[in-house]
Scaffold this motif. Structure first.
Motif, PDB file in Angstrom:
ATOM      1  N   GLY A   1       5.979  16.744   9.328  1.00  0.00           N
ATOM      2  CA  GLY A   1       7.251  17.175   9.396  1.00  0.00           C
ATOM      3  C   GLY A   1       7.326  18.417   8.500  1.00  0.00           C
ATOM      4  O   GLY A   1       8.772  18.337   7.911  1.00  0.00           O
ATOM      5  N   GLY A   2       6.545  19.089   7.894  1.00  0.00           N
ATOM      6  CA  GLY A   2       6.800  20.341   7.223  1.00  0.00           C
ATOM      7  C   GLY A   2       6.831  19.791   5.658  1.00  0.00           C
ATOM      8  O   GLY A   2       7.102  20.747   4.807  1.00  0.00           O
ATOM      9  N   ARG A   3       6.396  18.577   5.254  1.00  0.00           N
ATOM     10  CA  ARG A   3       6.273  18.154   3.777  1.00  0.00           C
ATOM     11  C   ARG A   3       5.405  17.043   3.390  1.00  0.00           C
ATOM     12  O   ARG A   3       5.101  16.540   4.641  1.00  0.00           O
ATOM     13  N   VAL A   4       5.242  16.893   2.577  1.00  0.00           N
ATOM     14  CA  VAL A   4       4.373  15.879   2.183  1.00  0.00           C
ATOM     15  C   VAL A   4       5.182  14.471   1.881  1.00  0.00           C
ATOM     16  O   VAL A   4       6.199  14.700   1.411  1.00  0.00           O
ATOM     17  N   ARG A   5       4.709  13.451   2.490  1.00  0.00           N
ATOM     18  CA  ARG A   5       5.455  12.312   2.628  1.00  0.00           C
ATOM     19  C   ARG A   5       4.781  11.187   1.690  1.00  0.00           C
ATOM     20  O   ARG A   5       3.363  11.185   1.594  1.00  0.00           O
ATOM     21  N   VAL A   6       5.213  10.665   0.899  1.00  0.00           N
ATOM     22  CA  VAL A   6       4.704   9.409   0.192  1.00  0.00           C
ATOM     23  C   VAL A   6       5.509   8.104   0.565  1.00  0.00           C
ATOM     24  O   VAL A   6       6.840   8.046   0.301  1.00  0.00           O
ATOM     25  N   VAL A   7       5.040   7.278   1.232  1.00  0.00           N
ATOM     26  CA  VAL A   7       5.753   5.790   1.381  1.00  0.00           C
ATOM     27  C   VAL A   7       4.854   4.706   1.193  1.00  0.00           C
ATOM     28  O   VAL A   7       3.633   4.700   0.973  1.00  0.00           O
TER      29      VAL A   7
ATOM     30  N   ASN B   1       9.425   9.831  -1.871  1.00  0.00           N
ATOM     31  CA  ASN B   1       9.640  11.301  -2.164  1.00  0.00           C
ATOM     32  C   ASN B   1      10.830  11.192  -3.109  1.00  0.00           C
ATOM     33  O   ASN B   1      11.812  10.585  -2.885  1.00  0.00           O
ATOM     34  N   ARG B   2      10.659  12.030  -4.093  1.00  0.00           N
ATOM     35  CA  ARG B   2      11.929  12.352  -4.921  1.00  0.00           C
ATOM     36  C   ARG B   2      12.932  13.324  -4.125  1.00  0.00           C
ATOM     37  O   ARG B   2      12.861  13.891  -3.328  1.00  0.00           O
ATOM     38  N   PRO B   3      14.192  12.845  -4.527  1.00  0.00           N
ATOM     39  CA  PRO B   3      15.331  13.574  -3.770  1.00  0.00           C
ATOM     40  C   PRO B   3      15.276  15.074  -4.246  1.00  0.00           C
ATOM     41  O   PRO B   3      14.680  15.402  -5.489  1.00  0.00           O
ATOM     42  N   PRO B   4      15.682  16.126  -3.530  1.00  0.00           N
ATOM     43  CA  PRO B   4      15.757  17.634  -3.878  1.00  0.00           C
ATOM     44  C   PRO B   4      16.300  17.722  -5.260  1.00  0.00           C
ATOM     45  O   PRO B   4      17.332  17.016  -5.548  1.00  0.00           O
ATOM     46  N   VAL B   5      15.899  18.782  -5.888  1.00  0.00           N
ATOM     47  CA  VAL B   5      16.367  19.041  -7.348  1.00  0.00           C
ATOM     48  C   VAL B   5      16.889  20.527  -6.853  1.00  0.00           C
ATOM     49  O   VAL B   5      16.351  21.569  -6.615  1.00  0.00           O
ATOM     50  N   ASP B   6      18.206  20.881  -7.490  1.00  0.00           N
ATOM     51  CA  ASP B   6      18.674  22.254  -7.326  1.00  0.00           C
ATOM     52  C   ASP B   6      18.309  23.084  -8.635  1.00  0.00           C
ATOM     53  O   ASP B   6      17.593  22.540  -9.323  1.00  0.00           O
ATOM     54  N   VAL B   7      18.630  24.320  -8.439  1.00  0.00           N
ATOM     55  CA  VAL B   7      18.283  25.504  -9.309  1.00  0.00           C
ATOM     56  C   VAL B   7      18.436  24.983 -10.901  1.00  0.00           C
ATOM     57  O   VAL B   7      17.645  25.120 -11.747  1.00  0.00           O
ATOM     58  N   ALA B   8      19.605  24.233 -11.067  1.00  0.00           N
ATOM     59  CA  ALA B   8      20.046  23.621 -12.326  1.00  0.00           C
ATOM     60  C   ALA B   8      19.387  22.627 -13.093  1.00  0.00           C
ATOM     61  O   ALA B   8      19.588  22.190 -13.833  1.00  0.00           O
ATOM     62  N   GLY B   9      18.661  22.132 -12.140  1.00  0.00           N
ATOM     63  CA  GLY B   9      17.731  20.623 -12.461  1.00  0.00           C
ATOM     64  C   GLY B   9      18.592  19.570 -12.105  1.00  0.00           C
ATOM     65  O   GLY B   9      18.085  18.302 -12.708  1.00  0.00           O
ATOM     66  N   ASN B  10      19.783  19.625 -11.443  1.00  0.00           N
ATOM     67  CA  ASN B  10      20.273  18.179 -11.130  1.00  0.00           C
ATOM     68  C   ASN B  10      19.799  17.897  -9.800  1.00  0.00           C
ATOM     69  O   ASN B  10      19.614  18.633  -9.061  1.00  0.00           O
ATOM     70  N   ARG B  11      19.559  16.663  -9.628  1.00  0.00           N
ATOM     71  CA  ARG B  11      19.224  15.943  -8.344  1.00  0.00           C
ATOM     72  C   ARG B  11      20.268  16.017  -7.610  1.00  0.00           C
ATOM     73  O   ARG B  11      21.581  15.483  -7.671  1.00  0.00           O
ATOM     74  N   ALA B  12      19.961  16.288  -6.136  1.00  0.00           N
ATOM     75  CA  ALA B  12      20.936  16.099  -4.968  1.00  0.00           C
ATOM     76  C   ALA B  12      21.425  14.744  -4.766  1.00  0.00           C
ATOM     77  O   ALA B  12      20.414  14.053  -4.646  1.00  0.00           O
ATOM     78  N   GLU B  13      22.454  14.319  -4.531  1.00  0.00           N
ATOM     79  CA  GLU B  13      22.732  13.075  -3.933  1.00  0.00           C
ATOM     80  C   GLU B  13      22.885  12.939  -2.428  1.00  0.00           C
ATOM     81  O   GLU B  13      23.181  13.493  -1.852  1.00  0.00           O
TER      82      GLU B  13
ATOM     83  N   ASP C   1       0.911  -1.414  -0.017  1.00  0.00           N
ATOM     84  CA  ASP C   1       0.089   0.040   0.083  1.00  0.00           C
ATOM     85  C   ASP C   1       0.872   1.300   0.104  1.00  0.00           C
ATOM     86  O   ASP C   1       1.843   1.142   0.508  1.00  0.00           O
ATOM     87  N   VAL C   2       0.439   2.368  -0.640  1.00  0.00           N
ATOM     88  CA  VAL C   2       1.191   3.592  -0.546  1.00  0.00           C
ATOM     89  C   VAL C   2       0.234   4.645   0.097  1.00  0.00           C
ATOM     90  O   VAL C   2      -0.896   4.654  -0.192  1.00  0.00           O
ATOM     91  N   LEU C   3       1.080   5.194   1.066  1.00  0.00           N
ATOM     92  CA  LEU C   3       0.497   6.344   1.957  1.00  0.00           C
ATOM     93  C   LEU C   3       1.053   7.661   1.453  1.00  0.00           C
ATOM     94  O   LEU C   3       1.982   7.779   1.527  1.00  0.00           O
TER      95      LEU C   3
END
Length: 106
Positions: A65-71, A94-106, A58-60
């Protein structure tokens, strides 16, 4: 007699209990109140019962914690254990954060 649409012998766990086991809430009472307020979606369907039965896969979706959680529920668990054990109960979708240049943070 088994209700139509419910497979036999499928293990389930109350959603309020699972949220507490997974350490999203400090008490089962708070988890139950959160469910009763209608702030939780299970498989994209809003629920308003703490007794809603979860099953593995199941997906909740909920705000915590100040953000939308998808688990995704990996396992139902048997107890409220330490934090490391609780993190094994779910997969964070949840997707990893994306910086201004569009690159995913590791």
């Amino acid at each position: 007699m088994i209700p139509a649409g419910k497979p036999r012998n499928t293990p389930t766990r109350r959603v309020d209990q699972w949220l507490w086991f997974a350490r999203f809430f400090t008490s089962r009472t708070r988890a139950a109140r959160f469910c009763l307020a209608g702030r939780l979606r299970v498989n994209a369907v809003p629920i308003a019962k703490a007794s809603h039965e979860l099953k593995e896969g199941d997906v909740l979706t909920f705000f915590a914690g100040g953000r939308v959680r998808v688990v995704r529920v990996r396992t139902l668990g048997n107890r409220r254990g330490p934090a490391a054990e609780a993190r094994e109960l779910y997969q964070d979708l949840n997707r990893p954060p994306v910086d201004v240049a569009g690159n995913r943070a590791e």
